[in-house]
Structure formats: C-alpha cells, structure tokens
Design an enzyme around this catalytic site. Structure first.
Site, mmCIF file in Angstrom:
data_model
loop_
_atom_site.group_PDB
_atom_site.id
_atom_site.type_symbol
_atom_site.label_atom_id
_atom_site.label_comp_id
_atom_site.label_asym_id
_atom_site.label_seq_id
_atom_site.Cartn_x
_atom_site.Cartn_y
_atom_site.Cartn_z
ATOM 1 N N GLU A 442 -10.984 5.836 1.721
ATOM 2 C CA GLU A 442 -11.088 7.139 1.031
ATOM 3 C C GLU A 442 -9.714 7.751 0.793
ATOM 4 O O GLU A 442 -9.554 8.967 0.866
ATOM 5 C CB GLU A 442 -11.938 8.117 1.848
HETATM 6 C C1 LIG Z 1 -13.685 -1.605 5.555
HETATM 7 C C2 LIG Z 1 -13.292 -1.036 4.228
HETATM 8 C C3 LIG Z 1 -14.231 -0.367 3.468
HETATM 9 C C4 LIG Z 1 -13.895 0.136 2.205
HETATM 10 N N1 LIG Z 1 -14.856 0.700 1.410
HETATM 11 C C5 LIG Z 1 -14.567 0.938 0.098
HETATM 12 C C6 LIG Z 1 -15.607 1.284 -0.831
HETATM 13 O O1 LIG Z 1 -16.785 1.426 -0.464
HETATM 14 N N2 LIG Z 1 -15.266 1.435 -2.140
HETATM 15 C C7 LIG Z 1 -13.992 1.288 -2.594
HETATM 16 O O2 LIG Z 1 -13.762 1.423 -3.783
HETATM 17 N N3 LIG Z 1 -12.985 0.977 -1.736
HETATM 18 C C8 LIG Z 1 -13.245 0.796 -0.409
HETATM 19 N N4 LIG Z 1 -12.237 0.438 0.454
HETATM 20 C C9 LIG Z 1 -10.879 0.364 -0.042
HETATM 21 C C10 LIG Z 1 -9.976 1.463 0.503
HETATM 22 O O3 LIG Z 1 -10.342 2.716 -0.009
HETATM 23 C C11 LIG Z 1 -8.523 1.056 0.197
HETATM 24 O O4 LIG Z 1 -8.220 -0.048 1.029
HETATM 25 C C12 LIG Z 1 -7.540 2.185 0.415
HETATM 26 O O5 LIG Z 1 -7.739 3.204 -0.521
HETATM 27 C C13 LIG Z 1 -6.078 1.720 0.332
HETATM 28 O O6 LIG Z 1 -5.850 0.893 -0.785
HETATM 29 P P1 LIG Z 1 -5.124 -0.526 -0.585
HETATM 30 O O7 LIG Z 1 -5.825 -1.225 0.527
HETATM 31 O O8 LIG Z 1 -5.030 -1.195 -1.875
HETATM 32 O O9 LIG Z 1 -3.672 -0.157 -0.045
HETATM 33 P P2 LIG Z 1 -2.388 0.123 -0.975
HETATM 34 O O10 LIG Z 1 -2.745 1.077 -2.046
HETATM 35 O O11 LIG Z 1 -1.772 -1.160 -1.359
HETATM 36 O O12 LIG Z 1 -1.441 0.880 0.063
HETATM 37 C C14 LIG Z 1 -0.642 0.199 1.046
HETATM 38 C C15 LIG Z 1 0.216 1.234 1.785
HETATM 39 O O13 LIG Z 1 1.111 1.882 0.866
HETATM 40 C C16 LIG Z 1 0.926 3.285 0.876
HETATM 41 N N5 LIG Z 1 1.098 3.813 -0.482
HETATM 42 C C17 LIG Z 1 0.568 3.334 -1.626
HETATM 43 N N6 LIG Z 1 0.924 4.106 -2.667
HETATM 44 C C18 LIG Z 1 1.680 5.110 -2.165
HETATM 45 C C19 LIG Z 1 2.339 6.250 -2.726
HETATM 46 N N7 LIG Z 1 2.251 6.525 -4.031
HETATM 47 N N8 LIG Z 1 3.014 7.066 -1.897
HETATM 48 C C20 LIG Z 1 3.073 6.817 -0.574
HETATM 49 N N9 LIG Z 1 2.482 5.766 0.005
HETATM 50 C C21 LIG Z 1 1.798 4.919 -0.767
HETATM 51 C C22 LIG Z 1 -0.481 3.502 1.420
HETATM 52 O O14 LIG Z 1 -0.625 4.781 2.047
HETATM 53 C C23 LIG Z 1 -0.620 2.361 2.412
HETATM 54 O O15 LIG Z 1 -0.050 2.730 3.643
HETATM 55 C C24 LIG Z 1 -12.558 -0.008 1.734
HETATM 56 C C25 LIG Z 1 -11.606 -0.653 2.528
HETATM 57 C C26 LIG Z 1 -11.964 -1.182 3.743
HETATM 58 C C27 LIG Z 1 -10.918 -1.922 4.531
#
Ligand SMILES: Cc1cc2nc3c(=O)[nH]c(=O)nc-3n(C[C@H](O)[C@H](O)[C@H](O)COP(=O)(O)OP(=O)(O)OC[C@H]3O[C@@H](n4cnc5c(N)ncnc54)[C@H](O)[C@@H]3O)c2cc1C
Length: 596
Positions: A442
C-alpha cells in the site's frame, strides 16, 4: 501463546469515553439512523466472538499450510472457506457499505474496531474482507450506476470478493510506467492485456466470483501517472440477470512464496485479452484508485495495530507466568524457585512500550476514523472540507506510524518470550513475520513519509499541518485548568512546538533544495506520530482521571500510569528526531555511489 481475545473493554473506552462516538454518530444525519450505542455494542460483542472463536484458532495452522496452486486454481488452508462463509452469513463484508446497495452503513469509527479484531486474530484471512471493502469504496465512489447495481450487492454480501491490481514486475511505487493495455471495444467494454504481480487474494476458493480493479493504459494515453485508467475485471462475466456467465480471459499464473502472511494468496495475474469495464473517467484511474488506497491505508495501519495487540496479549500473560531470577529488590515469590519475569525493569520497559503503542495506536486509528466519518457523512460543507484536510494529512501517518510501531511491538513481544519467541509454536515469530509486510505494501512507509511531508505539508504550505496543530492547541487551552492533565499538557505543548518548528524549517528548505523533503520525511513522520500519540494519551488521561479514584480493577489507573510512561520514556524521542532533521540532507547525499 495466549488465545486471542477481542479487547472489547479497551475499544469501548476509546469509542465511548475518549471520543464519545455515539454523540458524533448522532450529529451526522447520514449515519445517525444506522447506528445507536446498543447496536454498536452488539456489533462489537459479536465481532469479538467471531474473530476470537472462528478466525484466531485457524491462524497458526494456516500459516504452516499456506495456499496451494494447482493449474490456476488456488486452494486455501483448512477452515478458511467455512470461516469466510461465517462472515458472509453475518453480513460482515458490508459492515461499512452503502445501504443503497445492501451495505450496513456503519461508521468507520465502529468498523475500525472490527477490522482491528480481524487483523489481530488472523491477518492473512483478514486481507480478503479488507480488499473487498476497499474495492467497494472505489466502485461506489467512481463506478457507473450500472456497474454499482451489478457488483456492489454481491461484494457487500461477500458472495464475491475484491482484489486490486496495480503492481507489475517493473512498476511498483512508480505506477506511471505500467504496461498493461486496455483496448476499447465496440460494445463499450475493454480488452485488458498484461501481467500483474503480488495481487493479494487475486485467486482463491472462498468466494464464487472475484472482482478485480485493474490499472491499465489506453492506446492513446498520455505518458506517466496521468495516463492510467481503472477497469473492473471479474473472474466470471456476469449476465444481465446477475447470474455468472463464462470465465473471463485471465488467470493466476503462480503464487509467491513469502516471509509472512503465508496463508494469504499473493498471485501473479495474467490478463490475456480479458473483458473489463472502465471505472470512472479515462486516464483518471490513479485518482480513482487512491480512493481505495486511502481507505486501505488506514486499514493497513490497523493491521500493524492488530498484530501488536495480539503480541501484547501473549507477552503480558507470559511475563506473569514465566519465572526466571529474582527481583532486584528481593524475592517476590519466595515459595517459588524464581520470580515472574514481570518483576524485571527491562521486561517492564518492553511491556509498557508495547502497551503505550497499542493503546495509543488504537486511540489514534479511532481519531482518524472519526475524521473519515465526518468527511463522509457531515452535511456541513465547511466541516466536511476541514475533515477532508485532516484525513489527507493523517492517513499517511496512520499507515506508516502504526505499522512501524506495530513491528517494533511484535519484536518486543518476541523478546519477552526469550528463546521461545523464536520458536514457531509460540506464535510470536509469526506476528513479526506477518507484520513486516505492512510497512511495505500500500505504498512503502518511505513513500507515505514523502506523501506527508511533500504533498500534504509542503504542498499545502503548512495549511493542513495547521489544522492538526489547531486541534491539539484547542485541547490544551480547553483543559488548562485541569490539575490531573497539567503535567501532560506542558509536555504536549512543547512537543507540538518542536514539530511546528521543524515543519516550518522543512517548508523553507523545500523551496531551496529539492532533496530536503526526501531527507527529512521519515523522521518527520515519526515525530508527527509520536506527537499525535502524546495527544491521544492526554485525551485518555482526561477520560480516565475522574474514574481512577474509585478504580479497583486497575483499568483507569493503568491508563494514567501508561500515559506517564509514554511521556517520560517515549515522547522524548522527538527531541532526537528533530535534531536529525535539522542536520539536513548533507550527510546522506554526500557519499558517491562507490562510497555507500
Ligand atoms: C505480500 C504482498 C502483497 C501485495 N499485495 C498487492 C496487491 O494486492 N495489489 C497490488 O497492486 N500490489 C500489491 N503488492 C505490491 C506492493 O504494493 C509493492 O511491493 C509496493 O508498493 C512497493 O513496490 P515495489 O515492490 O515495486 O518496490 P519499489 O517501488 O521498487 O521500491 C523499492 C524501494 O525504493 C523506494 N523508492 C521507490 N521510489 C521512491 C521514491 N520516489 N522516493 C523514495 N524512495 C523510493 C521504496 O520506498 C522502496 O524502499 C503486494 C506486495 C507484497 C509483497
């Protein structure tokens, strides 16, 4: 592990004695007819029975079993289908839903208590009703009358469940770069093609249909976040008479293996020309999805709170039973080989920190929920606008602070158990594992902090912050003659001033340096959270002080002593956080990539 019991006494205290929720409900015409104190109490009581009696007993074994994938189908752990059915029969999925389409129209202040119980009892399971409720909020706010008519009643009843599909393999935080495509068809529908990952409860066997809200791009969409649209894509197409038709062209490709919430299905969803319908306007999907996300964000904060409550219940019981060593002041139970570990100051530190965060956090989530109620149900434009501002400001704090402190709390609970905290059968390690995801999904907590500091505080030039500061200041002024509260109010005023000074500083720096906000954001959100909880503890002292004199149960006197612990031992953390923020971004931006 103690058997989870819904903390009804605590919830009644917060609802009735701290916030006088019944008076709030009576003042909001949209909700006054749906709930009265007796109905609310009966709902709490019944929710307590179901969560403690049906959901909690499944939690440990379901964590071992997990969900199973077989050729696109997903089988849930033993007991989940029956438990889900219990929720459907009780109408629990529609508790906060729009009565026009079969929801019960209960206020968020009440629904939040049910959500906490469910997440504390069984977080993996609790995600299913939570996502359904979020999907309903988005659909109710943005869907066409036809879509609402067709889908909302079955979602509120729980016969169908909801899922939200944003994330793609290359796009998580930055949804502007998603690749899923939506091609318009002559009949007004769209063909959806692409891959979504990490979709919670995207496929399962508990409900007869699953309604996905999918973000995708139209062929001529502008680049970036302004080119995203939202589509409703059901697992089974729905005929005009409401019966289920053919299977839609998408499916679950696999399940993720993960650290926690193992009993929930985290799905890869492959869309292969699936039929979907636009929700809201073209290219305005992100804004529409944010309606759901904002709702979910308080819900995720409540997940952190729920895990923390479950951990506290067990740790408290264990600390009374486990005997090791003697109290520093001499044996307390000389007839036994050693004293209960509760006598040791360090165990007290852990338990009191846990209690401070859990009870302060519950008050805070209810406080945020009360603003959500005013924003949704008030008929006064000015009051609604004010509440909208508070919701916008406080939502990222609720999501990130409650989950960060939730994890801290579960780790403390694990520590109280010593080596047994590391062993699966005691349940504390599961709470740590389950709680960890709440800081990530989220929108990561780092992104929540950027939202608070960047969009809300700097973006409004401090105006939204002033709404909160005014609320705290009014409380301080109104209670300045209250002797029981005075020592707290002085520290609260000082904490607010510290936060206001830092707010002003970062707003100024943001105008001069694009990295200032990102550098300050997480510490700022923490400072905000600690100050907000100090406000909550002052409110709880006010509610408890009058009754503490005749209290033999320890409930009210315990509140006052916990407030003292919070103010003496936890609120001072804001001093260190302010120092760090004032040092600016230099130290973190100075190293080259090779120096990190
Ligand atoms: C168990 C689980 C359930 C989930 N359920 C859902 C679901 O139902 N539906 C859905 O759509 N998604 C879901 N997700 C996805 C989840 O919302 C994302 O994993 C999350 O939003 C982070 O995205 P990412 O993993 O691509 O990380 P990234 O976006 O690659 O981020 C990696 C790191 O970089 C940081 N970062 C990235 N951009 C910036 C910025 N501009 N400024 C500062 N820091 C930054 C982040 O804070 C993080 O620490 C789920 C994930 C998991 C693991």
């Amino acid at each position: 592990m103690a058997d989870y019991q819904a903390p009804l006494r605590e919830m009644r205290f917060v609802l009735n004695e701290v916030f006088d929720a019944p008076a709030l409900w009576a003042s909001l015409p949209g909700v006054a007819g749906n709930v009265d104190p007796d109905t609310a109490d009966a709902i709490l009581e019944e929710a307590g029975k179901i969560t403690a009696g049906v959901l909690a007993p499944l939690n440990r074994e379901a964590d071992e079993q997990g969900c199973r994938w077989n050729d696109g189908d997903v089988t849930t752990p033993e007991g989940f289908k029956e438990a889900y059915q219990t929720l459907v029969e009780g109408g629990w999925n529609g508790l906060g839903g729009n009565p026009e389409f079969g929801g019960m129209g209960m206020p968020k202040t009440l629904v939040a208590q049910f959500e906490e119980m469910m997440q504390a009892a069984n977080m993996s399971f609790g995600l299913a009703p939570m996502l359904t409720a979020g999907a309903c909020v988005a659909l109710d706010a943005h869907g066409s009358p036809e879509l609402k008519e067709k889908y909302l009643p079955k979602l509120y009843s729980g016969e169908w469940s909801g899922a939200m599909d944003l994330t793609e393999p290359h796009a998580g935080t930055d949804l502007g770069i998603i690749r899923t495509k939506a091609e318009p068809q002559d009949d007004g529908s769209y063909r959806i093609t692409g891959t979504k990952i990490f979709i919670t409860w995207g496929e399962h066997d508990m409900a007869e249909n699953i309604v996905h809200l999918v973000l995708a791009k139209l062929p001529d969409a502008p680049k970036g976040p302004k080119g995203i649209s939202m589509f409703l894509v059901p697992k089974f197409l729905v005929n005009d008479d409401g019966s289920l038709g053919e299977r839609n062209q998408f499916g679950c490709g696999s399940l993720e293996k993960k650290m926690g919430i193992k009993a929930s299905a985290t799905c890869v969803m492959n869309y292969d020309g699936a039929t979907g319908w636009l929700v809201g306007e073209e290219n305005k999907g992100l804004a529409a999805m944010f309606t759901m996300m904002n709702y979910e964000r308080l819900g995720v904060g409540i997940q952190g709170l729920g895990a923390a409550e479950a951990s506290l219940q067990s740790a408290r019981e264990y600390a009374n039973e486990r005997i090791q060593s003697r109290a520093p002041t001499g044996a307390r139970q000389p007839d036994k080989a050693a004293d209960p570990i509760l006598v040791h100051p360090d165990v007290r530190r852990m338990l009191m920190t846990m209690k401070s965060f859990v009870e302060g956090g519950r008050a805070f989530s209810t406080y945020v929920a009360s603003w959500l109620d005013i924003a949704k149900f008030s008929e006064d434009d000015q009051q609604r606008e004010h509440a909208d501002g508070m919701v916008a400001l406080l939502t990222p704090v609720a999501k990130a602070f409650l989950t960060d402190r939730g994890l801290d709390t579960t780790i403390l609970g694990q520590q109280v158990f010593g080596g047994h905290g590391f062993i699966r059968e005691w349940g504390q390690e599961q709470l740590v594992r389950d709680c960890r995801i709440t800081q990530i999904y989220e929108g990561t907590n780092g992104i929540q902090a950027m939202d608070l500091m960047g969009r809300k505080v700097v973006g409004s030039e401090g105006k939204l912050f002033e709404l909160f500061a005014e609320d705290v200041t009014n409380f301080i002024e109104q209670n300045s003659m209250d002797a029981a509260l005075r020592p707290y109010l002085e520290s609260l005023a000082a904490a607010l001033e510290r936060l206001s000074d830092v707010t002003e500083l970062v707003i100024k720096q943001a105008g001069e340096n694009p990295e200032a906000v990102g550098a300050a954001a997480v510490d700022y959100l923490d400072m905000f959270g600690y100050t907000a909880l100090a406000y909550m503890w002052a409110k709880m002292v006010k509610a408890a002080a009058e009754k503490a004199g005749n209290d033999t149960s320890g409930f009210y006197t315990g509140k006052i002593k916990t407030a003292r612990f919070y103010y003496d031992r936890l609120l001072p953390r804001t001093v260190a956080l302010a120092e760090g923020i004032r040092s600016g971004e230099g130290a973190m931006m100075a190293p080259d990539a090779s120096e990190i």
